[in-house]
Design a protein around this motif. Structure first.
Motif, mmCIF file in Angstrom:
data_model
loop_
_atom_site.group_PDB
_atom_site.id
_atom_site.type_symbol
_atom_site.label_atom_id
_atom_site.label_comp_id
_atom_site.label_asym_id
_atom_site.label_seq_id
_atom_site.Cartn_x
_atom_site.Cartn_y
_atom_site.Cartn_z
ATOM 1 N N SER A 267 1.858 -9.071 -1.453
ATOM 2 C CA SER A 267 0.864 -9.118 -0.371
ATOM 3 C C SER A 267 0.555 -7.737 0.190
ATOM 4 O O SER A 267 -0.229 -7.608 1.115
ATOM 5 C CB SER A 267 1.381 -10.008 0.761
ATOM 6 N N SER A 268 1.183 -6.710 -0.359
ATOM 7 C CA SER A 268 1.051 -5.358 0.205
ATOM 8 C C SER A 268 1.018 -4.319 -0.904
ATOM 9 O O SER A 268 1.492 -4.560 -2.007
ATOM 10 C CB SER A 268 2.278 -5.034 1.081
ATOM 11 N N ARG A 269 0.493 -3.142 -0.562
ATOM 12 C CA ARG A 269 0.680 -1.969 -1.430
ATOM 13 C C ARG A 269 1.789 -1.123 -0.808
ATOM 14 O O ARG A 269 1.761 -0.855 0.395
ATOM 15 C CB ARG A 269 -0.593 -1.130 -1.529
ATOM 16 N N ILE A 270 2.716 -0.696 -1.633
ATOM 17 C CA ILE A 270 3.809 0.172 -1.182
ATOM 18 C C ILE A 270 3.860 1.353 -2.154
ATOM 19 O O ILE A 270 3.932 1.160 -3.366
ATOM 20 C CB ILE A 270 5.156 -0.592 -1.189
ATOM 21 N N TRP A 271 3.804 2.573 -1.613
ATOM 22 C CA TRP A 271 3.817 3.773 -2.461
ATOM 23 C C TRP A 271 5.103 4.556 -2.267
ATOM 24 O O TRP A 271 5.689 4.551 -1.172
ATOM 25 C CB TRP A 271 2.642 4.698 -2.111
ATOM 26 N N ASP A 272 5.509 5.248 -3.307
ATOM 27 C CA ASP A 272 6.671 6.127 -3.228
ATOM 28 C C ASP A 272 6.283 7.399 -2.448
ATOM 29 O O ASP A 272 5.324 8.086 -2.805
ATOM 30 C CB ASP A 272 7.128 6.499 -4.641
ATOM 31 N N GLY A 273 7.024 7.703 -1.385
ATOM 32 C CA GLY A 273 6.679 8.813 -0.489
ATOM 33 C C GLY A 273 6.748 10.176 -1.150
ATOM 34 O O GLY A 273 5.834 11.003 -1.006
ATOM 35 N N GLU A 274 7.825 10.398 -1.899
ATOM 36 C CA GLU A 274 8.019 11.704 -2.547
ATOM 37 C C GLU A 274 6.873 12.002 -3.518
ATOM 38 O O GLU A 274 6.311 13.097 -3.547
ATOM 39 C CB GLU A 274 9.370 11.715 -3.281
ATOM 40 N N GLN A 275 6.519 10.992 -4.321
ATOM 41 C CA GLN A 275 5.444 11.162 -5.312
ATOM 42 C C GLN A 275 4.091 11.384 -4.611
ATOM 43 O O GLN A 275 3.271 12.189 -5.068
ATOM 44 C CB GLN A 275 5.366 9.937 -6.227
ATOM 45 N N VAL A 281 0.133 8.897 -6.924
ATOM 46 C CA VAL A 281 0.397 7.556 -6.382
ATOM 47 C C VAL A 281 1.265 6.781 -7.363
ATOM 48 O O VAL A 281 0.868 6.557 -8.508
ATOM 49 C CB VAL A 281 -0.923 6.801 -6.100
ATOM 50 N N VAL A 282 2.469 6.417 -6.928
ATOM 51 C CA VAL A 282 3.347 5.560 -7.736
ATOM 52 C C VAL A 282 3.548 4.261 -6.951
ATOM 53 O O VAL A 282 4.051 4.256 -5.833
ATOM 54 C CB VAL A 282 4.703 6.243 -8.020
ATOM 55 N N GLU A 283 3.110 3.154 -7.548
ATOM 56 C CA GLU A 283 3.124 1.849 -6.873
ATOM 57 C C GLU A 283 4.500 1.191 -6.957
ATOM 58 O O GLU A 283 5.090 1.133 -8.029
ATOM 59 C CB GLU A 283 2.114 0.908 -7.540
ATOM 60 N N ASN A 284 4.975 0.674 -5.822
ATOM 61 C CA ASN A 284 6.140 -0.214 -5.826
ATOM 62 C C ASN A 284 5.679 -1.609 -5.406
ATOM 63 O O ASN A 284 6.271 -2.242 -4.545
ATOM 64 C CB ASN A 284 7.227 0.315 -4.884
ATOM 65 N N SER A 285 4.577 -2.027 -6.019
ATOM 66 C CA SER A 285 3.989 -3.322 -5.668
ATOM 67 C C SER A 285 3.200 -3.852 -6.856
ATOM 68 O O SER A 285 3.136 -3.214 -7.902
ATOM 69 C CB SER A 285 3.069 -3.161 -4.454
ATOM 70 N N LYS A 286 2.585 -5.014 -6.663
ATOM 71 C CA LYS A 286 1.837 -5.647 -7.750
ATOM 72 C C LYS A 286 0.652 -4.804 -8.210
ATOM 73 O O LYS A 286 0.144 -4.971 -9.316
ATOM 74 C CB LYS A 286 1.339 -7.029 -7.292
ATOM 75 N N GLU A 287 0.214 -3.888 -7.360
ATOM 76 C CA GLU A 287 -0.943 -3.056 -7.708
ATOM 77 C C GLU A 287 -0.720 -2.319 -9.027
ATOM 78 O O GLU A 287 -1.648 -2.138 -9.817
ATOM 79 C CB GLU A 287 -1.223 -2.073 -6.566
ATOM 80 N N GLY A 288 0.534 -1.916 -9.296
ATOM 81 C CA GLY A 288 0.846 -1.245 -10.562
ATOM 82 C C GLY A 288 0.548 -2.139 -11.758
ATOM 83 O O GLY A 288 0.046 -1.680 -12.799
ATOM 84 N N PHE A 289 0.827 -3.443 -11.611
ATOM 85 C CA PHE A 289 0.550 -4.416 -12.668
ATOM 86 C C PHE A 289 -0.956 -4.602 -12.834
ATOM 87 O O PHE A 289 -1.466 -4.671 -13.966
ATOM 88 C CB PHE A 289 1.226 -5.753 -12.323
ATOM 89 N N ARG A 290 -1.674 -4.641 -11.705
ATOM 90 C CA ARG A 290 -3.146 -4.759 -11.792
ATOM 91 C C ARG A 290 -3.729 -3.583 -12.577
ATOM 92 O O ARG A 290 -4.600 -3.764 -13.426
ATOM 93 C CB ARG A 290 -3.757 -4.789 -10.383
#
Length: 367
Positions: A267-275, A281-290
């Motif tokens: 239900s959210s986008r979550i990004w890795d802060g360091e990256q 942008v490195v996704e820790n959410s479903k957006e990476g799969f999309r």
């Protein structure tokens, strides 16, 4: 045991005692309990609800939905290992924090198993409550085309892709198809303005105009709490969708609560802060799969164009994805769940048998 066996893909065929149709969504299935079972459990378990409150068992699956389709993988993979347990663990974590911090309750009364919630029936508000802290995704695509007004809010020129917005934006859309609301098309997921809601309080299932302020307050407070917690883990809370509903408390009072799920990679986008600080942008959410799906198929427009829905459904039905695509997603979900909760995720070898045993033995809901 194969990976495919560890996936709970079908969750609407369980022998949980119910006298109503099973409601099956994209990911969760809901079993409304009989009146007798609801009353018995409220008494036995001491749930803080009215004695006649309707209860349900909500079972999450490991199915993966993206672009309004369910996707499967080669080797009999009908879902993503650990996905359901990860989503529930993350939601449980945030709902608990919301309650502890005095924001609002959720619909969850009990967690018998990592894939199962016992919930109180809520009357949903017909709004997908969306909050955005960065300009990305569909909002960026519209902005690029020259749009500057989103849900009645004017946005400045000169923003860059994935940039942090000057303030948290609330950009609601309709939940389900709502009829006879002036200026609001009869379609699911249509963007709406605050004025649309104020002018049609009943149609959006609010109890009063004051509750529009309350839902926005709870959305902002919930967003800020999750954002602050994720920041401690060097993760960025980009945007999210909350859902709200009304329940009747033990004292008979109707109250607005959080429902469905909150702050999850679905239900959210979550990004890795360091990256992100390094310009990536490195996704820790479903957006990476999309994004992976958009790269996987030669004609990405099928996935982005709602006018090609028939082709899109055929694409999902006729194409089994590489197992690696689903396993990458499994790693993302399990990884972010363990990061957020600070605990190893409980994964079941045979989820169906395990959850039915608990519901039979400890809850008397399986004959």
């Amino acid at each position: 045991m194969s990976l495919a066996d560890k996936v709970l893909a079908v969750n609407n065929d369980l022998p949980i005692r119910t006298d109503k149709p099973i409601h099956s969504g994209k990911v969760r299935s809901v079993y409304w309990l009989t009146e007798a079972d609801s009353r018995r459990l409220i008494e036995e378990k001491g749930y803080p609800v009215a004695p006649d409150a309707p209860l349900a068992v909500m079972v999450i699956s490991d199915r993966i939905s993206a672009f309004d389709c369910i996707w499967t993988g080669k080797g009999g993979m009908r879902g993503v290992p650990g996905k359901g347990a990860a989503l529930n663990a993350i939601s449980n974590h945030w709902f608990k924090l919301f309650k502890e911090q005095g924001l609002a309750d959720s619909h969850i009364l009990d967690i018998p198993h990592p894939l199962v919630w016992i919930v109180q029936k809520a009357r949903p508000v017909m709004i997908e409550a969306i909050a955005r802290q960065y300009i990305t995704g569909s909002m960026w695509r519209s902005y690029q085309k020259g749009e500057r007004e989103f849900c009645g809010i004017e946005i400045a020129d000169g923003l860059q892709k994935d940039q942090k917005l000057p303030e948290l934006l609330i950009t609601p859309s309709t939940k389900g198809i709502l009829k006879d609301i002036p200026g609001v098309p009869e379609a699911d997921d249509v963007n709406i303005t605050r004025k649309n809601i104020e002018d049609n309080v009943d149609a959006f299932s609010f109890r009063s105009e004051g509750d529009i302020d309350l839902y926005e307050k709870l959305l902002k407070e919930g967003f800020d709490l999750i954002s602050a917690e994720l920041e401690k883990l060097d993760q960025i809370f980009v945007d999210t969708k909350f859902e709200f509903g009304y329940v009747t408390a033990a004292n008979g009072e109707e109250k607005l609560i959080y429902m469905d799920e909150v702050g999850t990679p679905d239900s959210s986008r979550i990004w890795d802060g360091e990256q992100y600080r390094a310009g990536k942008v490195v996704e820790n959410s479903k957006e990476g799969f999309r994004q992976a799906l958009l790269s996987h198929f030669p004609d990405a427009d099928i996935l982005l164009n709602k006018g090609r829905m028939d082709e899109r459904l055929a694409l999902a039905r006729d194409n089994e994805l590489p197992e690696s695509l689903l396993m990458d997603l499994s790693s993302t979900y399990v990884g972010i769940a363990e990061k957020i909760t600070g605990k190893k995720l409980e994964m079941s070898d045979n989820p169906k048998a395990e959850l039915l045993e608990v519901l039979r033995k400890d809850y008397g809901l399986v004959d």
